[in-house]
Design a protein around this motif. Structure first.
Motif, PDB file in Angstrom:
ATOM      1  N   THR A 291       0.841  -1.212   0.000  1.00 53.95           N
ATOM      2  CA  THR A 291       0.000   0.000   0.000  1.00 53.95           C
ATOM      3  C   THR A 291       0.871   1.256   0.000  1.00 53.95           C
ATOM      4  OG1 THR A 291      -0.103  -0.062   2.426  1.00 53.95           O
ATOM      5  CG2 THR A 291      -1.910  -1.135   1.206  1.00 53.95           C
ATOM      6  N   PRO A 292       1.686   1.475  -1.054  1.00 49.93           N
ATOM      7  CA  PRO A 292       2.611   2.621  -1.072  1.00 49.93           C
ATOM      8  C   PRO A 292       1.916   3.972  -1.056  1.00 49.93           C
ATOM      9  CG  PRO A 292       2.494   1.583  -3.237  1.00 49.93           C
ATOM     10  CD  PRO A 292       1.782   0.669  -2.295  1.00 49.93           C
ATOM     11  N   SER A 293       0.623   4.017  -1.404  1.00 48.30           N
ATOM     12  CA  SER A 293      -0.101   5.289  -1.433  1.00 48.30           C
ATOM     13  C   SER A 293      -0.757   5.627  -0.095  1.00 48.30           C
ATOM     14  CB  SER A 293      -1.179   5.262  -2.519  1.00 48.30           C
ATOM     15  OG  SER A 293      -0.582   5.125  -3.798  1.00 48.30           O
ATOM     16  N   SER A 294      -0.634   4.718   0.876  1.00 50.76           N
ATOM     17  CA  SER A 294      -1.180   4.997   2.202  1.00 50.76           C
ATOM     18  C   SER A 294      -0.477   6.207   2.801  1.00 50.76           C
ATOM     19  CB  SER A 294      -1.005   3.786   3.121  1.00 50.76           C
ATOM     20  OG  SER A 294      -1.779   2.700   2.676  1.00 50.76           O
ATOM     21  N   LYS A 295      -1.208   6.939   3.650  1.00 51.96           N
ATOM     22  CA  LYS A 295      -0.679   8.185   4.205  1.00 51.96           C
ATOM     23  C   LYS A 295      -0.137   7.993   5.616  1.00 51.96           C
ATOM     24  CE  LYS A 295      -1.644  11.232   0.914  1.00 51.96           C
ATOM     25  NZ  LYS A 295      -2.651  12.287   1.103  1.00 51.96           N
ATOM     26  N   ILE A 296       0.898   8.769   5.918  1.00 51.65           N
ATOM     27  CA  ILE A 296       1.453   8.830   7.271  1.00 51.65           C
ATOM     28  C   ILE A 296       1.275  10.249   7.790  1.00 51.65           C
ATOM     29  CG2 ILE A 296       3.747   9.235   6.297  1.00 51.65           C
ATOM     30  CD1 ILE A 296       4.958   8.148   8.787  1.00 51.65           C
ATOM     31  N   THR A 297       0.837  10.378   9.018  1.00 50.43           N
ATOM     32  CA  THR A 297       0.682  11.706   9.621  1.00 50.43           C
ATOM     33  C   THR A 297       1.697  11.960  10.727  1.00 50.43           C
ATOM     34  OG1 THR A 297      -0.971  10.846  11.169  1.00 50.43           O
ATOM     35  CG2 THR A 297      -1.779  11.799   9.102  1.00 50.43           C
ATOM     36  N   SER A 298       2.150  10.894  11.394  1.00 49.42           N
ATOM     37  CA  SER A 298       3.105  11.075  12.493  1.00 49.42           C
ATOM     38  C   SER A 298       3.840   9.769  12.757  1.00 49.42           C
ATOM     39  CB  SER A 298       2.387  11.522  13.768  1.00 49.42           C
ATOM     40  OG  SER A 298       1.481  10.525  14.198  1.00 49.42           O
ATOM     41  N   PHE A 299       4.893   9.866  13.575  1.00 45.22           N
ATOM     42  CA  PHE A 299       5.675   8.696  13.961  1.00 45.22           C
ATOM     43  C   PHE A 299       5.570   8.453  15.459  1.00 45.22           C
ATOM     44  CE2 PHE A 299       8.067   9.287   9.965  1.00 45.22           C
ATOM     45  CZ  PHE A 299       8.110   7.962   9.550  1.00 45.22           C
ATOM     46  N   VAL A 300       5.648   7.197  15.838  1.00 49.30           N
ATOM     47  CA  VAL A 300       5.741   6.797  17.233  1.00 49.30           C
ATOM     48  C   VAL A 300       7.122   6.186  17.443  1.00 49.30           C
ATOM     49  CG1 VAL A 300       4.807   5.290  19.030  1.00 49.30           C
ATOM     50  CG2 VAL A 300       3.263   6.377  17.405  1.00 49.30           C
ATOM     51  N   THR A 301       7.779   6.559  18.558  1.00 44.05           N
ATOM     52  CA  THR A 301       9.108   6.007  18.843  1.00 44.05           C
ATOM     53  C   THR A 301       9.102   5.085  20.059  1.00 44.05           C
ATOM     54  OG1 THR A 301       9.674   7.925  20.205  1.00 44.05           O
ATOM     55  CG2 THR A 301      10.254   8.028  17.872  1.00 44.05           C
ATOM     56  N   ASP A 302       8.051   5.145  20.852  1.00 38.64           N
ATOM     57  CA  ASP A 302       7.939   4.325  22.060  1.00 38.64           C
ATOM     58  C   ASP A 302       7.044   3.123  21.762  1.00 38.64           C
ATOM     59  OD1 ASP A 302       7.488   3.195  24.553  1.00 38.64           O
ATOM     60  OD2 ASP A 302       7.329   5.126  25.578  1.00 38.64           O
ATOM     61  N   SER A 303       7.633   1.940  21.754  1.00 41.33           N
ATOM     62  CA  SER A 303       6.883   0.729  21.407  1.00 41.33           C
ATOM     63  C   SER A 303       5.719   0.471  22.357  1.00 41.33           C
ATOM     64  CB  SER A 303       7.825  -0.476  21.414  1.00 41.33           C
ATOM     65  OG  SER A 303       8.392  -0.668  22.707  1.00 41.33           O
ATOM     66  N   ARG A 304       5.796   1.008  23.564  1.00 43.81           N
ATOM     67  CA  ARG A 304       4.764   0.749  24.573  1.00 43.81           C
ATOM     68  C   ARG A 304       3.441   1.453  24.258  1.00 43.81           C
ATOM     69  NH1 ARG A 304       8.493   2.604  29.497  1.00 43.81           N
ATOM     70  NH2 ARG A 304       8.816   4.213  27.911  1.00 43.81           N
TER      71      ARG A 304
END
Length: 450
Positions: A22-35
């Motif tokens: 799904t290369p056209s899916s959108k990202i709005t933010s990143f999470v760095t804490d796996s918890r």
């Protein structure tokens, strides 16, 4: 963080290899804490000093992460076809590349602040000014390093007119790295002094590191610097671009006037007086903020309103009254220059006895012994009555005080060795109590205990 980027575009910016259905899916933010990962989140596996997030990738996949950004060499095999992966050479570099792209594709003006002392206060003063003129974004707390700065830049939104970012450095090359992604329109250098010498070795290296910010100025950008600083004054001849030097010196474009506690200055032949009381070192911070605001194109009326609206940050010479004692809490950090400034302030306090509760100044390298011995002289010069000292390095100050006399000095390897005695003293006497140490000493806990 509102990015609105496709997986494919994100991979392109990060110079990574995308594996996705799904290369056209959108990202709005990143999470760095796996918890805290939830279904649909994008997770970037960063490697810190204590943890490598790559070891938690299998966990975040089970929690429903839709996109993983990972070092190709460290990433465990991912077989779940519902998860997209961007393989990169280095996740921190990928994050910084994304932050730089996001910053350069924004329309706001950016000011970046560095220096050995006063950068956080200058940043907050400048932020208060910019907020008078438009929506402003700034890094929070200590988000001023290789990890925090890119995340701060990713908070930029179309509504923002100004971005104010503090850039910290504890090693040579740090400012070069951070300024390269911030690309400031205005670069501010507050001063050069002994801080993190364990890694910088000498002041010349500190100077070279801090002044690297200038080479990353955006086209037509302005360098703001303290011309009273003996090392930064070299920029008068070494830097050929646009500048607004500040200070008391006649060579300063924004010249601070000696008006006791009030903050006054001249700029281009006009004098400006603010009804605000500032300590001498904060006058420099206010001048730096005012000069940077001028460089950003902000009107003088808004500069004055912003400085009047500024409130000091917690644990930065924060004044608190507790059980009749006047406390000056300066527990955020400590180096020789900031320690001297704090003790000078204590020495001017009329509420006595004057009590100094001091802990080690960290990362001073081979010079640490001499800098801590100097504290004894400063305690004597400022007529401090009691000194409660803790930490391996503070023993050097204690040794000098034992020989010199004049200050009732109490020493312990940790504050626990004398907290009870300090409590008893504060119950008997009011006065003024300064609490100061490097951040890792956690001296704010002393205030909570007493």
């Amino acid at each position: 963080m509102k990015l609105n980027l496709t997986f494919a575009k994100t991979a392109e910016i990060m110079k990574g290899e995308l594996k996705s259905n799904t290369p056209s899916s959108k990202i709005t933010s990143f999470v760095t804490d796996s918890r805290v990962v939830t279904k649909g989140d994008a997770f970037i596996a960063l490697k810190g000093l204590k943890h490598d997030a790559h070891q938690f990738i299998s966990q975040v996949i089970k929690k429903g992460a839709s996109l993983i950004v990972a070092d190709k060499a460290n990433c465990p095999k991912i077989t779940d076809e519902n998860v997209s992966v961007i393989y990169v050479k280095n996740t921190l570099q990928a994050l910084q590349d994304l932050a730089k792209y996001h910053r350069l594709n924004s329309t706001l003006k950016v000011a970046a602040v560095t220096g050995s002392n006063g950068k956080s206060t200058t940043k907050q003063m400048l932020k208060a000014i910019c907020e008078q003129a438009g929506e402003t974004v700034a890094n929070m707390g200590n988000f001023n390093n290789q990890f925090g700065t890119p995340f701060s830049l990713l908070e930029i939104q179309p509504k923002h007119k100004y971005g104010i970012f503090e850039l910290g450095a504890s090693h040579p090359g740090d400012i070069d790295e951070l300024a390269a992604i911030a690309v400031p329109d205005v670069a501010v250098i507050t001063n050069i002094s002994a801080a993190h010498l364990e890694y910088f070795k000498d002041l010349e290296t500190v100077y070279k590191t801090k002044t690297e910010i200038a080479k990353h100025l955006n086209f037509g950008g302005t360098l703001v610097y303290n011309t009273d600083d003996p090392m930064l004054s070299r920029l008068q001849t070494e830097f050929k671009g646009k500048t607004i030097p500040f200070g008391y010196s006649p060579s300063a474009a924004l010249r601070i006037l000696d008006t006791q506690d009030k903050f006054s200055f001249t700029y281009k032949g006009e004098a400006y007086v603010l009804d605000i009381n500032l300590h001498p070192h904060d006058k420099y911070n206010a001048a730096a903020a005012a000069a940077a605001a001028i460089a950003l194109g902000i009107y003088m009326d808004e500069i004055k309103k912003g400085l009047l609206a500024f409130t000091p940050m917690p644990m930065r010479l924060e004044r608190v009254e507790k059980n009749g004692v006047h406390f000056i809490l300066d527990c955020y950090n400590a180096n020789p220059a900031s320690m001297k400034a704090a003790l000078d302030i204590l020495g001017k306090e009329s509420s006595t006895p004057r009590i100094a509760v001091l802990g080690d100044m960290k990362e001073l390298g081979p010079s640490s012994k001499d800098y801590h011995r100097l504290i004894a002289r400063q305690l004597l010069d400022n007529q401090v009555d009691y000194a409660f000292l803790a930490g391996e390095q503070m023993h050097y100050a204690y040794e000098v005080l034992q020989k010199a006399g004049g200050v009732h000095a109490i020493y312990g390897k940790t504050p626990a060795d004398w907290t009870g005695e300090l409590k008893k003293l504060l119950k008997k006497k009011s006065g003024t109590c300064l609490v100061k140490a490097s951040r890792s000493m956690n001296f704010e806990n002393i205030f909570k205990e007493i």
